[in-house]
Design a protein around this motif. Structure first.
Motif, PDB file in Angstrom:
ATOM      1  N   PRO A 165      13.706   9.260  -0.884  1.00  0.00           N
ATOM      2  CA  PRO A 165      12.569   9.000   0.139  1.00  0.00           C
ATOM      3  C   PRO A 165      11.385   9.978  -0.321  1.00  0.00           C
ATOM      4  O   PRO A 165      11.623  11.145  -0.327  1.00  0.00           O
ATOM      5  CB  PRO A 165      13.309   9.328   1.473  1.00  0.00           C
ATOM      6  N   ARG A 204      18.721   1.304  -4.769  1.00  0.00           N
ATOM      7  CA  ARG A 204      18.331   0.404  -3.795  1.00  0.00           C
ATOM      8  C   ARG A 204      16.964   0.921  -3.228  1.00  0.00           C
ATOM      9  O   ARG A 204      15.924   0.172  -2.926  1.00  0.00           O
ATOM     10  CB  ARG A 204      19.189   0.195  -2.887  1.00  0.00           C
ATOM     11  N   ILE A 205      16.705   2.418  -3.009  1.00  0.00           N
ATOM     12  CA  ILE A 205      15.550   2.817  -2.960  1.00  0.00           C
ATOM     13  C   ILE A 205      14.472   2.755  -3.684  1.00  0.00           C
ATOM     14  O   ILE A 205      13.518   2.166  -3.167  1.00  0.00           O
ATOM     15  CB  ILE A 205      15.947   4.322  -2.478  1.00  0.00           C
ATOM     16  N   HIS A 250      13.157  -0.936  -3.267  1.00  0.00           N
ATOM     17  CA  HIS A 250      12.616  -1.059  -2.011  1.00  0.00           C
ATOM     18  C   HIS A 250      11.112  -0.532  -2.290  1.00  0.00           C
ATOM     19  O   HIS A 250      10.171  -1.287  -2.019  1.00  0.00           O
ATOM     20  CB  HIS A 250      12.996  -0.422  -0.999  1.00  0.00           C
ATOM     21  N   TYR A 251      11.073   0.527  -2.895  1.00  0.00           N
ATOM     22  CA  TYR A 251       9.629   1.265  -3.047  1.00  0.00           C
ATOM     23  C   TYR A 251       8.893   0.339  -4.043  1.00  0.00           C
ATOM     24  O   TYR A 251       7.461   0.062  -3.987  1.00  0.00           O
ATOM     25  CB  TYR A 251       9.699   2.794  -3.645  1.00  0.00           C
ATOM     26  N   VAL A 286       7.563  -2.738  -2.027  1.00  0.00           N
ATOM     27  CA  VAL A 286       6.651  -2.330  -1.067  1.00  0.00           C
ATOM     28  C   VAL A 286       5.411  -2.091  -2.138  1.00  0.00           C
ATOM     29  O   VAL A 286       4.208  -2.771  -1.562  1.00  0.00           O
ATOM     30  CB  VAL A 286       6.965  -0.994  -0.522  1.00  0.00           C
ATOM     31  N   GLU A 324       4.430  -3.469  -4.859  1.00  0.00           N
ATOM     32  CA  GLU A 324       3.907  -4.720  -5.150  1.00  0.00           C
ATOM     33  C   GLU A 324       3.072  -5.631  -3.978  1.00  0.00           C
ATOM     34  O   GLU A 324       2.119  -6.068  -4.412  1.00  0.00           O
ATOM     35  CB  GLU A 324       5.262  -5.748  -5.542  1.00  0.00           C
ATOM     36  N   GLN A 325       3.724  -5.536  -2.825  1.00  0.00           N
ATOM     37  CA  GLN A 325       3.298  -6.099  -1.761  1.00  0.00           C
ATOM     38  C   GLN A 325       1.936  -5.299  -1.244  1.00  0.00           C
ATOM     39  O   GLN A 325       1.076  -6.046  -0.721  1.00  0.00           O
ATOM     40  CB  GLN A 325       4.168  -6.089  -0.660  1.00  0.00           C
ATOM     41  N   LEU A 326       1.919  -4.070  -1.507  1.00  0.00           N
ATOM     42  CA  LEU A 326       0.410  -3.492  -1.037  1.00  0.00           C
ATOM     43  C   LEU A 326      -0.628  -3.465  -2.263  1.00  0.00           C
ATOM     44  O   LEU A 326      -1.783  -3.195  -1.806  1.00  0.00           O
ATOM     45  CB  LEU A 326       1.114  -1.975  -0.841  1.00  0.00           C
ATOM     46  N   ARG A 327       0.066  -3.836  -3.383  1.00  0.00           N
ATOM     47  CA  ARG A 327      -0.995  -3.598  -4.422  1.00  0.00           C
ATOM     48  C   ARG A 327      -2.104  -4.627  -4.301  1.00  0.00           C
ATOM     49  O   ARG A 327      -1.986  -5.986  -3.964  1.00  0.00           O
ATOM     50  CB  ARG A 327      -0.398  -3.899  -5.819  1.00  0.00           C
ATOM     51  N   LEU A 328      -3.416  -4.408  -4.476  1.00  0.00           N
ATOM     52  CA  LEU A 328      -4.533  -5.265  -4.137  1.00  0.00           C
ATOM     53  C   LEU A 328      -5.486  -5.399  -5.222  1.00  0.00           C
ATOM     54  O   LEU A 328      -5.771  -4.398  -6.223  1.00  0.00           O
ATOM     55  CB  LEU A 328      -5.502  -4.267  -3.182  1.00  0.00           C
TER      56      LEU A 328
END
Lengths: 609, 609
Positions: free
Chosen positions: A335, A448-449, A452-453, A456, A458-462
């Protein structure tokens, strides 16, 4: 209040650029990073004798060749780790080396073993130190666990305060321990040379022993290797050294290796010469001290410093664990909070995690963590082996000047380490099998961590190439649930009107009369805002409101309008007055923001009396 | 999950208009509201004999004149309460009557006494009932407290399900108890008339007694008055009756008074005739049963119904407490949640509060609540006295037709009640002094709650004559704290721009490099929004952000602009993933909305993987 306690315990917060001041000079680093390794001589020689004791006192002369083997291993390890330090001056030790050269998974195996190992270091060392204390003062024995916990808490707090400050506090016992053992060895040999010791106490070297077998010798050798735990600590903590940090670290490592080797050899030889037999009630070191000095003040000095250095060995874990956790977290396997520096610039989350984990271990094992020592040794030799292997790969790939010598050193180091691991699993399988379960589990958690990161990220990348200015603005619909016409509602409606031209007030009534009354009052108020009334048959506000939002959402699906719900939050002047107010608002807000695709605006309303 | 359990225990929610169906007919009301009063005959006669026992068996004939006194008191109380029922058909009992006629404070004294009293009713009755069960089955004795708690929980659940349904379950034992005692008395007298009882067992009426004093007689009388607890229950619960509710309630009260009087008289006379002596190991009722029937099935039937009705007496508290709490909350002397009806239309908060409070009492006293009985009786006679006094004032003020008769009834009732109160405090001060402390405390709490609600009401009150449409709109400044350029930030900025033309993005960096990097990226993105960067030396986000908001607030003081802070809230797909995200956002949001005069908008962002 809580903040004040924190300030007293931890000290005032430091500014980021004050970081440099926290770096260690060589002598302090020796004390703070090598207590784990040096404290091992308190039990290493004893482990050899205990393993040989099954064959009787006559077999004890074998401890001398075994000690030579351990010394060779130590030299190879020190040489190997010097090379690692120079190759990886940013620190990170086995994890970094294995990851870079053998791939991520081997790096994670090394890292995972070490993480657990540091927790074991703290639990085992503190428990052993406490045992030493309670052996000296038997009336404290019932409070064994409590004392261990208090010691862990104290070490944790000192580490939260910052590295150098703790070092000043913790350095002296290490020096004293080294001095005490040096005196013990010197006086011991003086007695031998002046003929105070009878020849008969020990069998001469080469005496044949009944029942001797390779298995027993290997077991004794691997037991002796527990004296080498903690050797890697310095290579993990290079950034903590003053500049030039790599050079300073390498010198400190060599110095530590020499001290460790000298103390270990001296004690093994003395124990052989004095014919010391390991016993459950008294440690080998204690017997030696009593033989050389008698049970006087100096004997207690040796015992005292031994207890202290065992406790301080735990501190090595507190230096290494947070750094390793930082490296793993930076690579997204742990984390992210492990990467943030606390008020005093230490990685406080790592320090706290280690403190809590080791206290849990101590409580679970009731302070009796002796059985964990072989597990602990295995946990150390896995990263040892992997980092040596990593270095081999590195030399073969890069072939720098003089790489063959370097390769030879790491190759011999790796071979010995693997050999010891095999010996461990063969001779002590019943005590170390659990690491075969733990490691895969930890590896799975790491992955797994990581996954997940990455998801995340990937989803936050703009895609920044699309200018924000060019994106069309969506319509804003603002919903204001109201329960009557009050100053708070006035404030909410005014606020909502300032946000959007499309404001809807919603009133949920429990009876037709209440609804009609509300509609009449609303009209009289003349707000310019549409009022929607809903009759709730079940005296619930949440369900009708939730349904209403869904309806609006559905109706505006084509325009993709943004829905904002505006709700007040009341703050009373006195805490108990809060109990007099329905907390359903808080529940409704939490439910809506959790389940609906809306923006939720909270307007605080503070009662003035 | 939790919801499902709730549904199974409580039943499906009812619509508000289903309320009518929950009303009681007379026979059911008798069972559900008079179990408290009727169960008193199980200990009332015994209390008289116990008080007389200090003078020896010879004094027992005094129980007859004392019983006459109690009967007179009962008649007066019934007559008085019939008048109260007709004057206050909306229910509310002593609290309403005292408040209206004597002023708020006397009303609150009555209300406060009754609230505590209902809790005592439940605790005492359930404990006594459990004692009866565990006396019959001694092997259950160690689980005394547990059994009591389970019984309270069951009664609570039945009440949460709704009144009528509970009544059907709970009515039969009351009828059975009345039948059982009627049989006992009839057979008892039959035995006496047929000469089965020896004359010698009792001293004849008028026999002189050594050491008899007014003090002892008064003590015995006041002890006997404990048989009258619970008489007021019906007058508090008038709205639960079927229409015409007042008339039905008055008839039910009269019926109950007759039954109570008959049972009480019968048992006192029988006990005298059979020469029963109170003992610690066996109740008077049990002795009578054994004498009349022998220890056969019928004896156990009496004992069983006695135990049951004692437990059901607790149910009276569950009918009365929530209604009284509702009335007090409606008048703003108790927290407002007591006024809301639950899923099954009962005042569930009152029901739950009573259940929890009585369980706490049972646990505190270890199930042994016998010492609370005198306190309980005092708590009943305070509201008795106050409501009688209230009625006197009412008649004197209003002087309706025939008011002199009515006045006479209430006057005699009041006088007797005050007399009994005085007797209580004189003869049993050591057991009832605590009510002199409790009552003022409760009164103070009532008033503080009232003061708070009034203050809140005042602050919320709005002058509706000023049309909302005419109020000037304030400017809106939207602050968006950002930590990088991501899809979430894009969403937040777009949302902020849709709210206002005055949007400020704030970036708090921990190093000069990070800040410069951010400024460059921001420029490239071309958002049309101003970026403010702040260098945080202490690696904290909260403090710099808080200061920044204060600065904006200060700068816009003249224009009184509204500040909105927009922050995202992340929701991960799996719960454990939430642990991998810094929860500092939640803390920052909570801090800002708690301390700053801003609107805080939360935008949920749900990770899809």
């Amino acid at each position: 209040m809580l903040n004040k306690i924190k300030r007293i315990l931890i000290g005032k917060p430091l500014k980021s650029y004050e970081l440099q001041g926290q770096k260690l000079n060589k002598l302090k680093a020796l004390a703070i990073l090598s207590s784990d390794a040096l404290s091992s001589v308190a039990y290493g020689p004893e482990q050899i004798l205990t393993a040989l004791a099954v064959l009787g006192v006559i077999a004890f002369w074998y401890s001398l060749p075994i000690a030579v083997g351990v010394l060779i291993l130590l030299s190879v390890l020190i040489l190997s780790y010097r090379q690692i330090i120079h190759s990886y001056p940013q620190g990170g030790g086995a994890y970094m080396v294995a990851k870079e050269n053998l791939g991520t998974n081997f790096g994670l195996i090394a890292g995972g073993s070490l993480l657990i190992d540091y927790i074991l270091t703290v639990a085992v060392s503190v428990s052993a130190g406490t045992d030493a204390i309670t052996s000296a003062f038997p009336e404290l024995y019932p409070y064994n666990v409590l004392i261990s916990i208090i010691i862990v808490i104290i070490i944790t707090i000192l580490n939260l305060r910052g590295l150098t400050e703790s070092a000043t506090v913790l350095a002296y016992p290490v020096y004293l321990f080294v001095i005490a053992l040096a005196f013990l060895i010197l006086f011991g040999f003086y007695h031998v040379l002046t003929g105070h010791i009878p020849e008969s106490t020990h069998a001469s070297i080469g005496t044949p022993v009944m029942g001797i077998s390779l298995f027993i010798l290997l077991k004794a050798f691997s037991s002796g290797c527990s004296a080498l735990t903690g050797v890697e600590a310095i290579s993990n903590a290079i950034p903590s050294f003053k500049e030039p940090s790599a050079k300073n670290a390498a010198r400190t490592l060599t110095l530590m290796g020499c001290i460790l080797g000298a103390l270990f050899t001296g004690i093994v030889i003395l124990a052989y010469l004095y014919g010391v037999t390991p016993s459950a009630s008294q440690t080998v070191l204690s017997q030696l001290g009593a033989e050389v000095f008698g049970r006087n003040g100096f004997y207690f000095f040796i015992q005292g410093t031994t207890a202290l250095i065992l406790i301080l060995a735990a501190n090595t874990g507190f230096s290494a664990f947070p750094l390793l956790a930082f490296n793993l977290a930076k690579d997204k396997f742990l984390p992210r909070p492990f990467t943030t520096r606390g008020d005093r610039l230490g990685y406080s989350n790592g320090i706290l995690t280690l403190g809590v984990a080791s206290i849990i271990l101590i409580v679970l094992f009731g302070g009796n963590t002796g059985n964990l020592i072989p597990l602990y040794a295995v946990g150390v030799f896995i990263p040892f082996s992997l980092s040596q292997t990593g270095m081999i790969v590195k030399w073969v790939r890069q072939r720098p000047k003089g790489w063959l010598t370097k390769l030879a050193i790491n190759l011999s180091g790796a071979l010995i380490c693997y050999l010891i691991l095999i010996i461990f699993f063969v001779t002590k399988f019943e005590k170390v099998w659990i690491s075969l379960i733990f490691l895969p589990v930890i590896l799975a958690i790491f992955h797994r961590i990581h996954k997940h990161y990455n998801a995340v990220g990937e989803q936050l990348r703009l895609d920044v190439s699309k200018k924000l200015r060019d994106i069309d603005m969506k319509e804003n619909i603002v919903i204001v649930p109201i329960s009557g016409i009050t100053t708070v509602v006035e404030q909410s409606i005014l606020y909502a009107k300032s946000l959007s031209d499309n404001v809807i007030a919603v009133y949920i009534g429990f009876s037709q009369e209440a609804i009609e009354q509300m509609e009449k009052e609303w009209e009289a108020w003349d707000t310019g805002v549409r009022l929607v009334t809903i009759h709730s048959l079940y005296r619930s506000i949440l369900r009708p409101l939730s349904k209403f939002i869904d309806t609006i959402k559905y109706k505006t699906e084509s325009s993709q309008a943004r829905i904002t719900v505006v709700m007040p939050q009341f703050y009373t002047k006195k805490w108990w007055e809060g109990l007099l107010h329905n907390q359903s608002g808080t529940l409704i807000r939490a439910y809506l923001v959790r389940t609906k695709d809306i923006a939720l605006t909270t307007i605080p309303y503070r009662f003035k009396k």
